[in-house]
Design an enzyme around this catalytic site. Sequence first.
Site, PDB file in Angstrom:
ATOM      1  N   ARG A 161       0.847  -1.185   0.000  1.00  0.00           N
ATOM      2  CA  ARG A 161       0.000   0.000   0.000  1.00  0.00           C
ATOM      3  C   ARG A 161       0.891   1.247   0.000  1.00  0.00           C
ATOM      4  O   ARG A 161       2.053   1.180   0.394  1.00  0.00           O
ATOM      5  CB  ARG A 161      -0.911   0.013   1.227  1.00  0.00           C
ATOM      6  CG  ARG A 161      -1.849  -1.196   1.324  1.00  0.00           C
ATOM      7  CD  ARG A 161      -2.619  -1.159   2.639  1.00  0.00           C
ATOM      8  NE  ARG A 161      -3.585  -2.255   2.715  1.00  0.00           N
ATOM      9  CZ  ARG A 161      -3.332  -3.450   3.232  1.00  0.00           C
ATOM     10  NH1 ARG A 161      -2.127  -3.717   3.713  1.00  0.00           N
ATOM     11  NH2 ARG A 161      -4.261  -4.393   3.266  1.00  0.00           N
ATOM     12  N   HIS A 210      -2.067   3.755  -6.685  1.00  0.00           N
ATOM     13  CA  HIS A 210      -2.581   2.575  -5.974  1.00  0.00           C
ATOM     14  C   HIS A 210      -2.842   1.410  -6.921  1.00  0.00           C
ATOM     15  O   HIS A 210      -2.874   0.250  -6.496  1.00  0.00           O
ATOM     16  CB  HIS A 210      -3.864   2.923  -5.218  1.00  0.00           C
ATOM     17  CG  HIS A 210      -4.414   1.790  -4.412  1.00  0.00           C
ATOM     18  ND1 HIS A 210      -3.837   1.372  -3.226  1.00  0.00           N
ATOM     19  CD2 HIS A 210      -5.475   0.966  -4.633  1.00  0.00           C
ATOM     20  CE1 HIS A 210      -4.519   0.344  -2.752  1.00  0.00           C
ATOM     21  NE2 HIS A 210      -5.517   0.083  -3.572  1.00  0.00           N
ATOM     22  N   ARG A 250      -0.342  -1.569  -6.764  1.00  0.00           N
ATOM     23  CA  ARG A 250      -0.612  -2.667  -5.835  1.00  0.00           C
ATOM     24  C   ARG A 250      -1.666  -3.602  -6.397  1.00  0.00           C
ATOM     25  O   ARG A 250      -1.547  -4.826  -6.305  1.00  0.00           O
ATOM     26  CB  ARG A 250      -1.059  -2.103  -4.481  1.00  0.00           C
ATOM     27  CG  ARG A 250      -1.603  -3.167  -3.508  1.00  0.00           C
ATOM     28  CD  ARG A 250      -1.923  -2.547  -2.168  1.00  0.00           C
ATOM     29  NE  ARG A 250      -2.899  -3.318  -1.407  1.00  0.00           N
ATOM     30  CZ  ARG A 250      -2.601  -4.341  -0.627  1.00  0.00           C
ATOM     31  NH1 ARG A 250      -1.365  -4.753  -0.497  1.00  0.00           N
ATOM     32  NH2 ARG A 250      -3.550  -4.972   0.045  1.00  0.00           N
ATOM     33  N   HIS A 267      -4.224  -8.605   3.855  1.00  0.00           N
ATOM     34  CA  HIS A 267      -5.660  -8.386   3.964  1.00  0.00           C
ATOM     35  C   HIS A 267      -6.140  -8.665   5.375  1.00  0.00           C
ATOM     36  O   HIS A 267      -5.671  -9.602   6.025  1.00  0.00           O
ATOM     37  CB  HIS A 267      -6.409  -9.277   2.972  1.00  0.00           C
ATOM     38  CG  HIS A 267      -6.349  -8.741   1.578  1.00  0.00           C
ATOM     39  ND1 HIS A 267      -6.989  -9.349   0.521  1.00  0.00           N
ATOM     40  CD2 HIS A 267      -5.744  -7.653   1.056  1.00  0.00           C
ATOM     41  CE1 HIS A 267      -6.763  -8.662  -0.588  1.00  0.00           C
ATOM     42  NE2 HIS A 267      -6.013  -7.635  -0.282  1.00  0.00           N
ATOM     43  N   TYR A 309      -1.692 -15.226   9.192  1.00  0.00           N
ATOM     44  CA  TYR A 309      -0.521 -14.501   9.681  1.00  0.00           C
ATOM     45  C   TYR A 309       0.223 -15.318  10.739  1.00  0.00           C
ATOM     46  O   TYR A 309       1.442 -15.283  10.827  1.00  0.00           O
ATOM     47  CB  TYR A 309      -0.970 -13.163  10.271  1.00  0.00           C
ATOM     48  CG  TYR A 309       0.178 -12.335  10.792  1.00  0.00           C
ATOM     49  CD1 TYR A 309       1.035 -11.691   9.920  1.00  0.00           C
ATOM     50  CD2 TYR A 309       0.394 -12.211  12.150  1.00  0.00           C
ATOM     51  CE1 TYR A 309       2.091 -10.938  10.388  1.00  0.00           C
ATOM     52  CE2 TYR A 309       1.445 -11.457  12.631  1.00  0.00           C
ATOM     53  CZ  TYR A 309       2.290 -10.821  11.747  1.00  0.00           C
ATOM     54  OH  TYR A 309       3.332 -10.073  12.220  1.00  0.00           O
TER      55      TYR A 309
END
Length: 391
Positions: free
Chosen positions: A203, A311, A314, A337, A346
């Site tokens: 981002r 953007h 990305r 996300h 994660y």
Amino acid sequence: MAARRRFGSIRKRESGRYQVRYPGPDGRQRTATDTFARKSDADRYLSMVEAQMMRGEWIDPERARIRLGDYAERWIAQRPGLRPRTVGLYRWLLGKHIVPYLGGVELSRLDTPMIREWRATLLGNGVSETMAAKAYRLLRAVLMTAVNEDELLRKNPCRIPGADQEKPAERPVLTLAQVLKLADLMDERYRALVLVTTFACLRWGEVSALQRQDVDADAGVIRVRQTFTEVRGVGLALGPPKSRAGLRGVSVPAAILPTLRAHLAAFVEDKPDALVFTTPSGRPIWRGNLNKVIAWSAAVGKLGVPGLHFHDLRHTGNTIAARTGASTRDLMARMGHDSAQAAMIYQHATSQADRAIAQAVSDAVKSERKKANKPAAGASGKPKGKVRKRG
């Protein structure tokens, strides 16, 4: 004269409408918020209130007489974990699209037809469907708290199918060749910015906040641990990613590492906390001055993709990564996300899958470069194919 009932009382007013009063669980008398055109309607209302009290579902209407504008402002101020930019967006939506229409209405008087009329008025005044959806989602979240946490309402009046859905225009996705060309069109100082943003799926706030200590150009890994947020009236605020999933390590395709290493050597101070991408004076790059600093519009014009936003890099990187055949879980972990699923990824995803994505992207980049550098047939002036000797 009030009609006697087993529970509550009904009185006909001079206007001809019927007023209802009834005792609450604490013994205090309550008066219904509205009056009724027919006595039978008033009688049904009292029966409903009595049944709610017996089931423990009754909500004191006096508590819900707070105005929506006051309640929503308090909701924003007391909401935990909101980022400064989110607070700014919520207050802007509240002041621009909600309070002017519904701010003075008591919570107890809100109903679905009123919400439907409010949304139709926004759209009729030229507000885009995207912005109307954002305002609707904020209003629904505020009223959901009034229902579930503060118990001021029995149900949320935001019950309009599809009103929360945005319909943004389809964003452009660059080809590999276009990404490489765009990087070449940039000043040398910003070539790595284009490549890293695209192929590491970062981002803007993440890539602009990268420090030297976050980049291991030998191992080919970028650590995302902070982000820049632009707050109106405050400036740039440096903080953690907006979600747990945003904290991540991203493998960088080997094909772009030489460009990244060259950038670090030429443009980044030899200090752990030195920003990786800055203006020539060493200051952070703002989203607002991005076009001026890196000459984005000029490069996009030469590329021939009008309307391309930074953007979209990305978005392009995410699309390219998805084409490698990686699983949804691995892609979500790489992209950062935020969802319950992403939190699990994660914690448990291994770096091996992420390296596989980076390697697949790297192979595709190398292949594209080979095609771009391959001389066209006959370009050397020599005849194509074999030449037969004449005997």
